[in-house]
Design an enzyme around this catalytic site. Structure first.
Site, PDB file in Angstrom:
ATOM      1  N   SER A 143       1.042  -1.340  -0.058  1.00  0.00           N
ATOM      2  CA  SER A 143       0.652  -0.009   0.341  1.00  0.00           C
ATOM      3  C   SER A 143       0.746   1.003  -0.183  1.00  0.00           C
ATOM      4  O   SER A 143       2.157   1.317   0.912  1.00  0.00           O
ATOM      5  CB  SER A 143      -0.879   0.083   1.694  1.00  0.00           C
ATOM      6  OG  SER A 143      -1.735   1.057   1.837  1.00  0.00           O
ATOM      7  N   TYR A 156      -2.029  -0.871  10.079  1.00  0.00           N
ATOM      8  CA  TYR A 156      -2.586  -1.065   9.386  1.00  0.00           C
ATOM      9  C   TYR A 156      -1.063  -0.608   8.450  1.00  0.00           C
ATOM     10  O   TYR A 156      -0.021  -0.811   7.289  1.00  0.00           O
ATOM     11  CB  TYR A 156      -3.513  -0.011   8.863  1.00  0.00           C
ATOM     12  CG  TYR A 156      -4.103  -0.325   7.165  1.00  0.00           C
ATOM     13  CD1 TYR A 156      -4.439  -1.704   6.714  1.00  0.00           C
ATOM     14  CD2 TYR A 156      -2.810   0.259   6.126  1.00  0.00           C
ATOM     15  CE1 TYR A 156      -4.185  -1.873   5.182  1.00  0.00           C
ATOM     16  CE2 TYR A 156      -3.312   0.309   4.258  1.00  0.00           C
ATOM     17  CZ  TYR A 156      -4.291  -0.764   4.569  1.00  0.00           C
ATOM     18  OH  TYR A 156      -4.354  -1.090   3.091  1.00  0.00           O
TER      19      TYR A 156
HETATM   20  N1  LIG Z   1      -8.678   0.087  -1.761  1.00  0.00           N
HETATM   21  C1  LIG Z   1      -7.879   0.588  -1.141  1.00  0.00           C
HETATM   22  O1  LIG Z   1      -7.738   2.105  -1.388  1.00  0.00           O
HETATM   23  C2  LIG Z   1      -5.860  -0.391  -0.936  1.00  0.00           C
HETATM   24  C3  LIG Z   1      -5.191   0.788  -0.873  1.00  0.00           C
HETATM   25  C4  LIG Z   1      -3.923   0.104  -0.824  1.00  0.00           C
HETATM   26  C5  LIG Z   1      -3.811  -0.777  -0.160  1.00  0.00           C
HETATM   27  N2  LIG Z   1      -4.855  -2.038  -0.788  1.00  0.00           N
HETATM   28  C6  LIG Z   1      -4.631  -3.680  -0.037  1.00  0.00           C
HETATM   29  O2  LIG Z   1      -5.631  -4.094  -1.156  1.00  0.00           O
HETATM   30  C7  LIG Z   1      -5.613  -5.641  -1.047  1.00  0.00           C
HETATM   31  C8  LIG Z   1      -7.019  -6.386  -1.286  1.00  0.00           C
HETATM   32  O3  LIG Z   1      -8.153  -4.937  -0.501  1.00  0.00           O
HETATM   33  P1  LIG Z   1      -9.683  -4.085  -1.405  1.00  0.00           P
HETATM   34  O4  LIG Z   1      -9.173  -2.645  -1.379  1.00  0.00           O
HETATM   35  O5  LIG Z   1      -9.537  -5.109  -2.834  1.00  0.00           O
HETATM   36  O6  LIG Z   1     -10.531  -4.386   0.306  1.00  0.00           O
HETATM   37  P2  LIG Z   1     -11.505  -5.304  -0.319  1.00  0.00           P
HETATM   38  O7  LIG Z   1     -12.334  -5.601   1.121  1.00  0.00           O
HETATM   39  O8  LIG Z   1     -12.772  -5.453  -1.728  1.00  0.00           O
HETATM   40  O9  LIG Z   1     -11.121  -6.951  -0.342  1.00  0.00           O
HETATM   41  C9  LIG Z   1     -10.256  -7.238   0.348  1.00  0.00           C
HETATM   42  C10 LIG Z   1     -10.802  -9.162   0.422  1.00  0.00           C
HETATM   43  O10 LIG Z   1      -9.514  -9.953   1.830  1.00  0.00           O
HETATM   44  C11 LIG Z   1     -10.635 -11.247   1.809  1.00  0.00           C
HETATM   45  N3  LIG Z   1      -9.997 -11.336   3.314  1.00  0.00           N
HETATM   46  C12 LIG Z   1     -10.294 -10.609   4.489  1.00  0.00           C
HETATM   47  N4  LIG Z   1      -9.223 -11.259   5.692  1.00  0.00           N
HETATM   48  C13 LIG Z   1      -8.920 -12.605   4.607  1.00  0.00           C
HETATM   49  C14 LIG Z   1      -8.003 -13.346   5.642  1.00  0.00           C
HETATM   50  N5  LIG Z   1      -7.521 -14.008   6.509  1.00  0.00           N
HETATM   51  N6  LIG Z   1      -8.381 -15.050   4.990  1.00  0.00           N
HETATM   52  C15 LIG Z   1      -8.300 -14.516   3.188  1.00  0.00           C
HETATM   53  N7  LIG Z   1      -9.016 -13.812   2.408  1.00  0.00           N
HETATM   54  C16 LIG Z   1      -9.410 -12.240   3.776  1.00  0.00           C
HETATM   55  C17 LIG Z   1     -12.092 -10.443   1.987  1.00  0.00           C
HETATM   56  O11 LIG Z   1     -12.956 -11.481   2.203  1.00  0.00           O
HETATM   57  C18 LIG Z   1     -11.670  -9.753   0.847  1.00  0.00           C
HETATM   58  O12 LIG Z   1     -12.331 -10.612  -0.090  1.00  0.00           O
HETATM   59  C19 LIG Z   1      -5.306  -5.192   0.986  1.00  0.00           C
HETATM   60  O13 LIG Z   1      -4.309  -6.094   0.915  1.00  0.00           O
HETATM   61  C20 LIG Z   1      -5.462  -3.295   0.752  1.00  0.00           C
HETATM   62  O14 LIG Z   1      -4.673  -3.934   2.187  1.00  0.00           O
HETATM   63  C21 LIG Z   1      -5.874  -1.345  -0.903  1.00  0.00           C
END
Ligand SMILES: NC(=O)c1ccc[n+]([C@@H]2O[C@H](COP(=O)([O-])OP(=O)(O)OC[C@H]3O[C@@H](n4cnc5c(N)ncnc54)[C@H](O)[C@@H]3O)[C@@H](O)[C@H]2O)c1
Length: 251
Positions: A143, A156
Site C-alpha cells: 500500500s 495497518y
Molecule cells: N482499496 C484501497 O484503497 C487499497 C489501498 C492500498 C492497499 N490496498 C490493499 O489491497 C488489498 C485488497 O483490498 P481491497 O481494497 O480490494 O479490499 P476488499 O475488502 O474489497 O477485499 C479484501 C478481501 O480480502 C478478504 N480477506 C479478509 N481477510 C482475509 C483472510 N484472513 N484470509 C483470506 N482472505 C481475507 C476479504 O474477504 C475480501 O474479499 C488489501 O491488502 C489492502 O490492504 C487497498
C-alpha cells in the site's frame, strides 16, 4: 502480456482488487485459484471466469491460519501440477481510527495477523513449492501506507511497511532460484475497504479526492493491471521492487 496457462493463486480474491485481478488473469487465459475467507464471494468470482470459458477454482482460505495456507497450495499443486504465481492480496483495515496511544490491541492483532503474518505464511509455503519446481513469481499487495506515514492507522501502517520489507528481503534470497518477488503499492482505490475508510468522516471522500493529483480514486482493475505486469515476463528483470499506482498522491 502473456499469462496464458500460468497457474495463479490470488488471496482475498472474493472482492475489490483481488476480484479484479482474478478476472484479469482469467481474461489472459491463466488458470486462476480464487482464495478468500469468504467462500461465497470467491465462488461467484470463479463462476464469472468459468462463464466466459476460463479456468478457475474457488478455495476457502484464511491466510492468518498456516494450515489453511498449506492446504491451499497443496490443493493447487495437486490439481494443476505447479504454482507459477501467487498474489498475496488478502488484507483488512483496523476497525477504529485512533492515535497510537489509543490504538486498540484488538485492531493491532487482527490487522497484523492477516496483512503481515498472512503474507509471511503465503510466501513461506509458496517459496517451498517454487524452490522445488525451480521457478516462481510472487506479487504482494502492499500500500501507499507501506511507503509513507499515515495517521490513526498504526497497525495497518506497520503491516504494509512489513510487506514492503518482506518483499525486498525475500527477493534478495530467492533471485538465484529463478523466483521474482515484487509488490504493488496502491493509493486510494474503490473497494469495500476504501468504503469503510470513507465512512469515518462525512467529508472524507471530498477531502481525499482533492489531495490526489489525478482528482479521482483508482479503479480495482487499474491495480490489477500492475499486478499482472509484475506477474508476467514483461517485467522479467525486476525483483524486490514496489510499483506505486496512486494517481500521484505520493508526490
Ligand atoms: N482499496 C484501497 O484503497 C487499497 C489501498 C492500498 C492497499 N490496498 C490493499 O489491497 C488489498 C485488497 O483490498 P481491497 O481494497 O480490494 O479490499 P476488499 O475488502 O474489497 O477485499 C479484501 C478481501 O480480502 C478478504 N480477506 C479478509 N481477510 C482475509 C483472510 N484472513 N484470509 C483470506 N482472505 C481475507 C476479504 O474477504 C475480501 O474479499 C488489501 O491488502 C489492502 O490492504 C487497498
Amino acid at each position: 502480456m502473456n499469462l496464458k496457462d500460468k497457474v495463479v493463486v490470488i488471496t482475498g480474491a472474493g472482492s475489490g482488487i483481488g476480484a479484479a485481478t482474478a478476472q484479469l488473469f482469467g481474461e489472459h487465459k491463466a488458470t486462476v485459484v480464487v482464495a478468500d475467507i469468504n467462500i461465497s464471494n470467491a465462488t461467484k468470482v470463479a463462476e464469472r471466469i468459468l462463464k466466459y470459458g476460463g479456468i478457475a477454482t474457488a478455495i476457502k482460505t484464511d491466510v492468518s491460519k498456516f494450515q489453511e495456507v498449506e492446504a491451499l497450495i497443496s490443493a493447487t499443486v495437486t490439481k494443476y501440477n505447479r504454482l507459477d504465481v501467487i498474489v498475496n492480496n488478502a488484507g483488512i483495515g483496523g476497525k477504529h481510527h485512533l492515535k497510537t496511544a489509543e490504538h486498540t490491541h484488538e485492531d493491532w492483532h487482527n490487522v497484523i495477523a492477516v496483512n503481515q503474518t498472512g503474507v509471511f505464511y503465503c510466501m513461506q509455503v509458496a517459496l517451498k513449492q517454487m524452490t522445488k519446481q525451480g521457478f516462481g513469481n510472487i506479487v504482494n499487495v502492499a500500500s501507499l501506507a507501506g511507503l509513507k506515514a499515515s495517521g490513526n492507522n498504526l497497525s495497518y501502517s506497520a503491516s504494509k511497511f512489513a510487506v514492503v520489507g518482506m518483499t525486498k528481503s525475500a527477493a534478495l534470497e530467492y533471485g538465484r532460484n529463478n523466483i521474482r518477488i515484487n509488490a504493488v503499492c496502491p493509493g486510494y482505490t474503490k473497494s469495500s475497504l476504501l468504503d469503510q475508510f470513507l465512512n469515518v468522516r462525512a467529508d472524507m471522500d471530498d477531502l481525499l479526492v482533492k489531495m490526489i493529483p489525478m482528482h479521482r480514486f483508482g479503479e480495482a482493475k487499474e491495480i490489477a493491471e500492475g499486478i499482472c505486469y509484475l506477474a508476467s515476463d514483461n517485467s522479467k528483470f525486476m525483483t524486490g521492487q514496489t510499483l506505486t499506482l496512486d494517481g500521484g498522491i505520493s508526490l
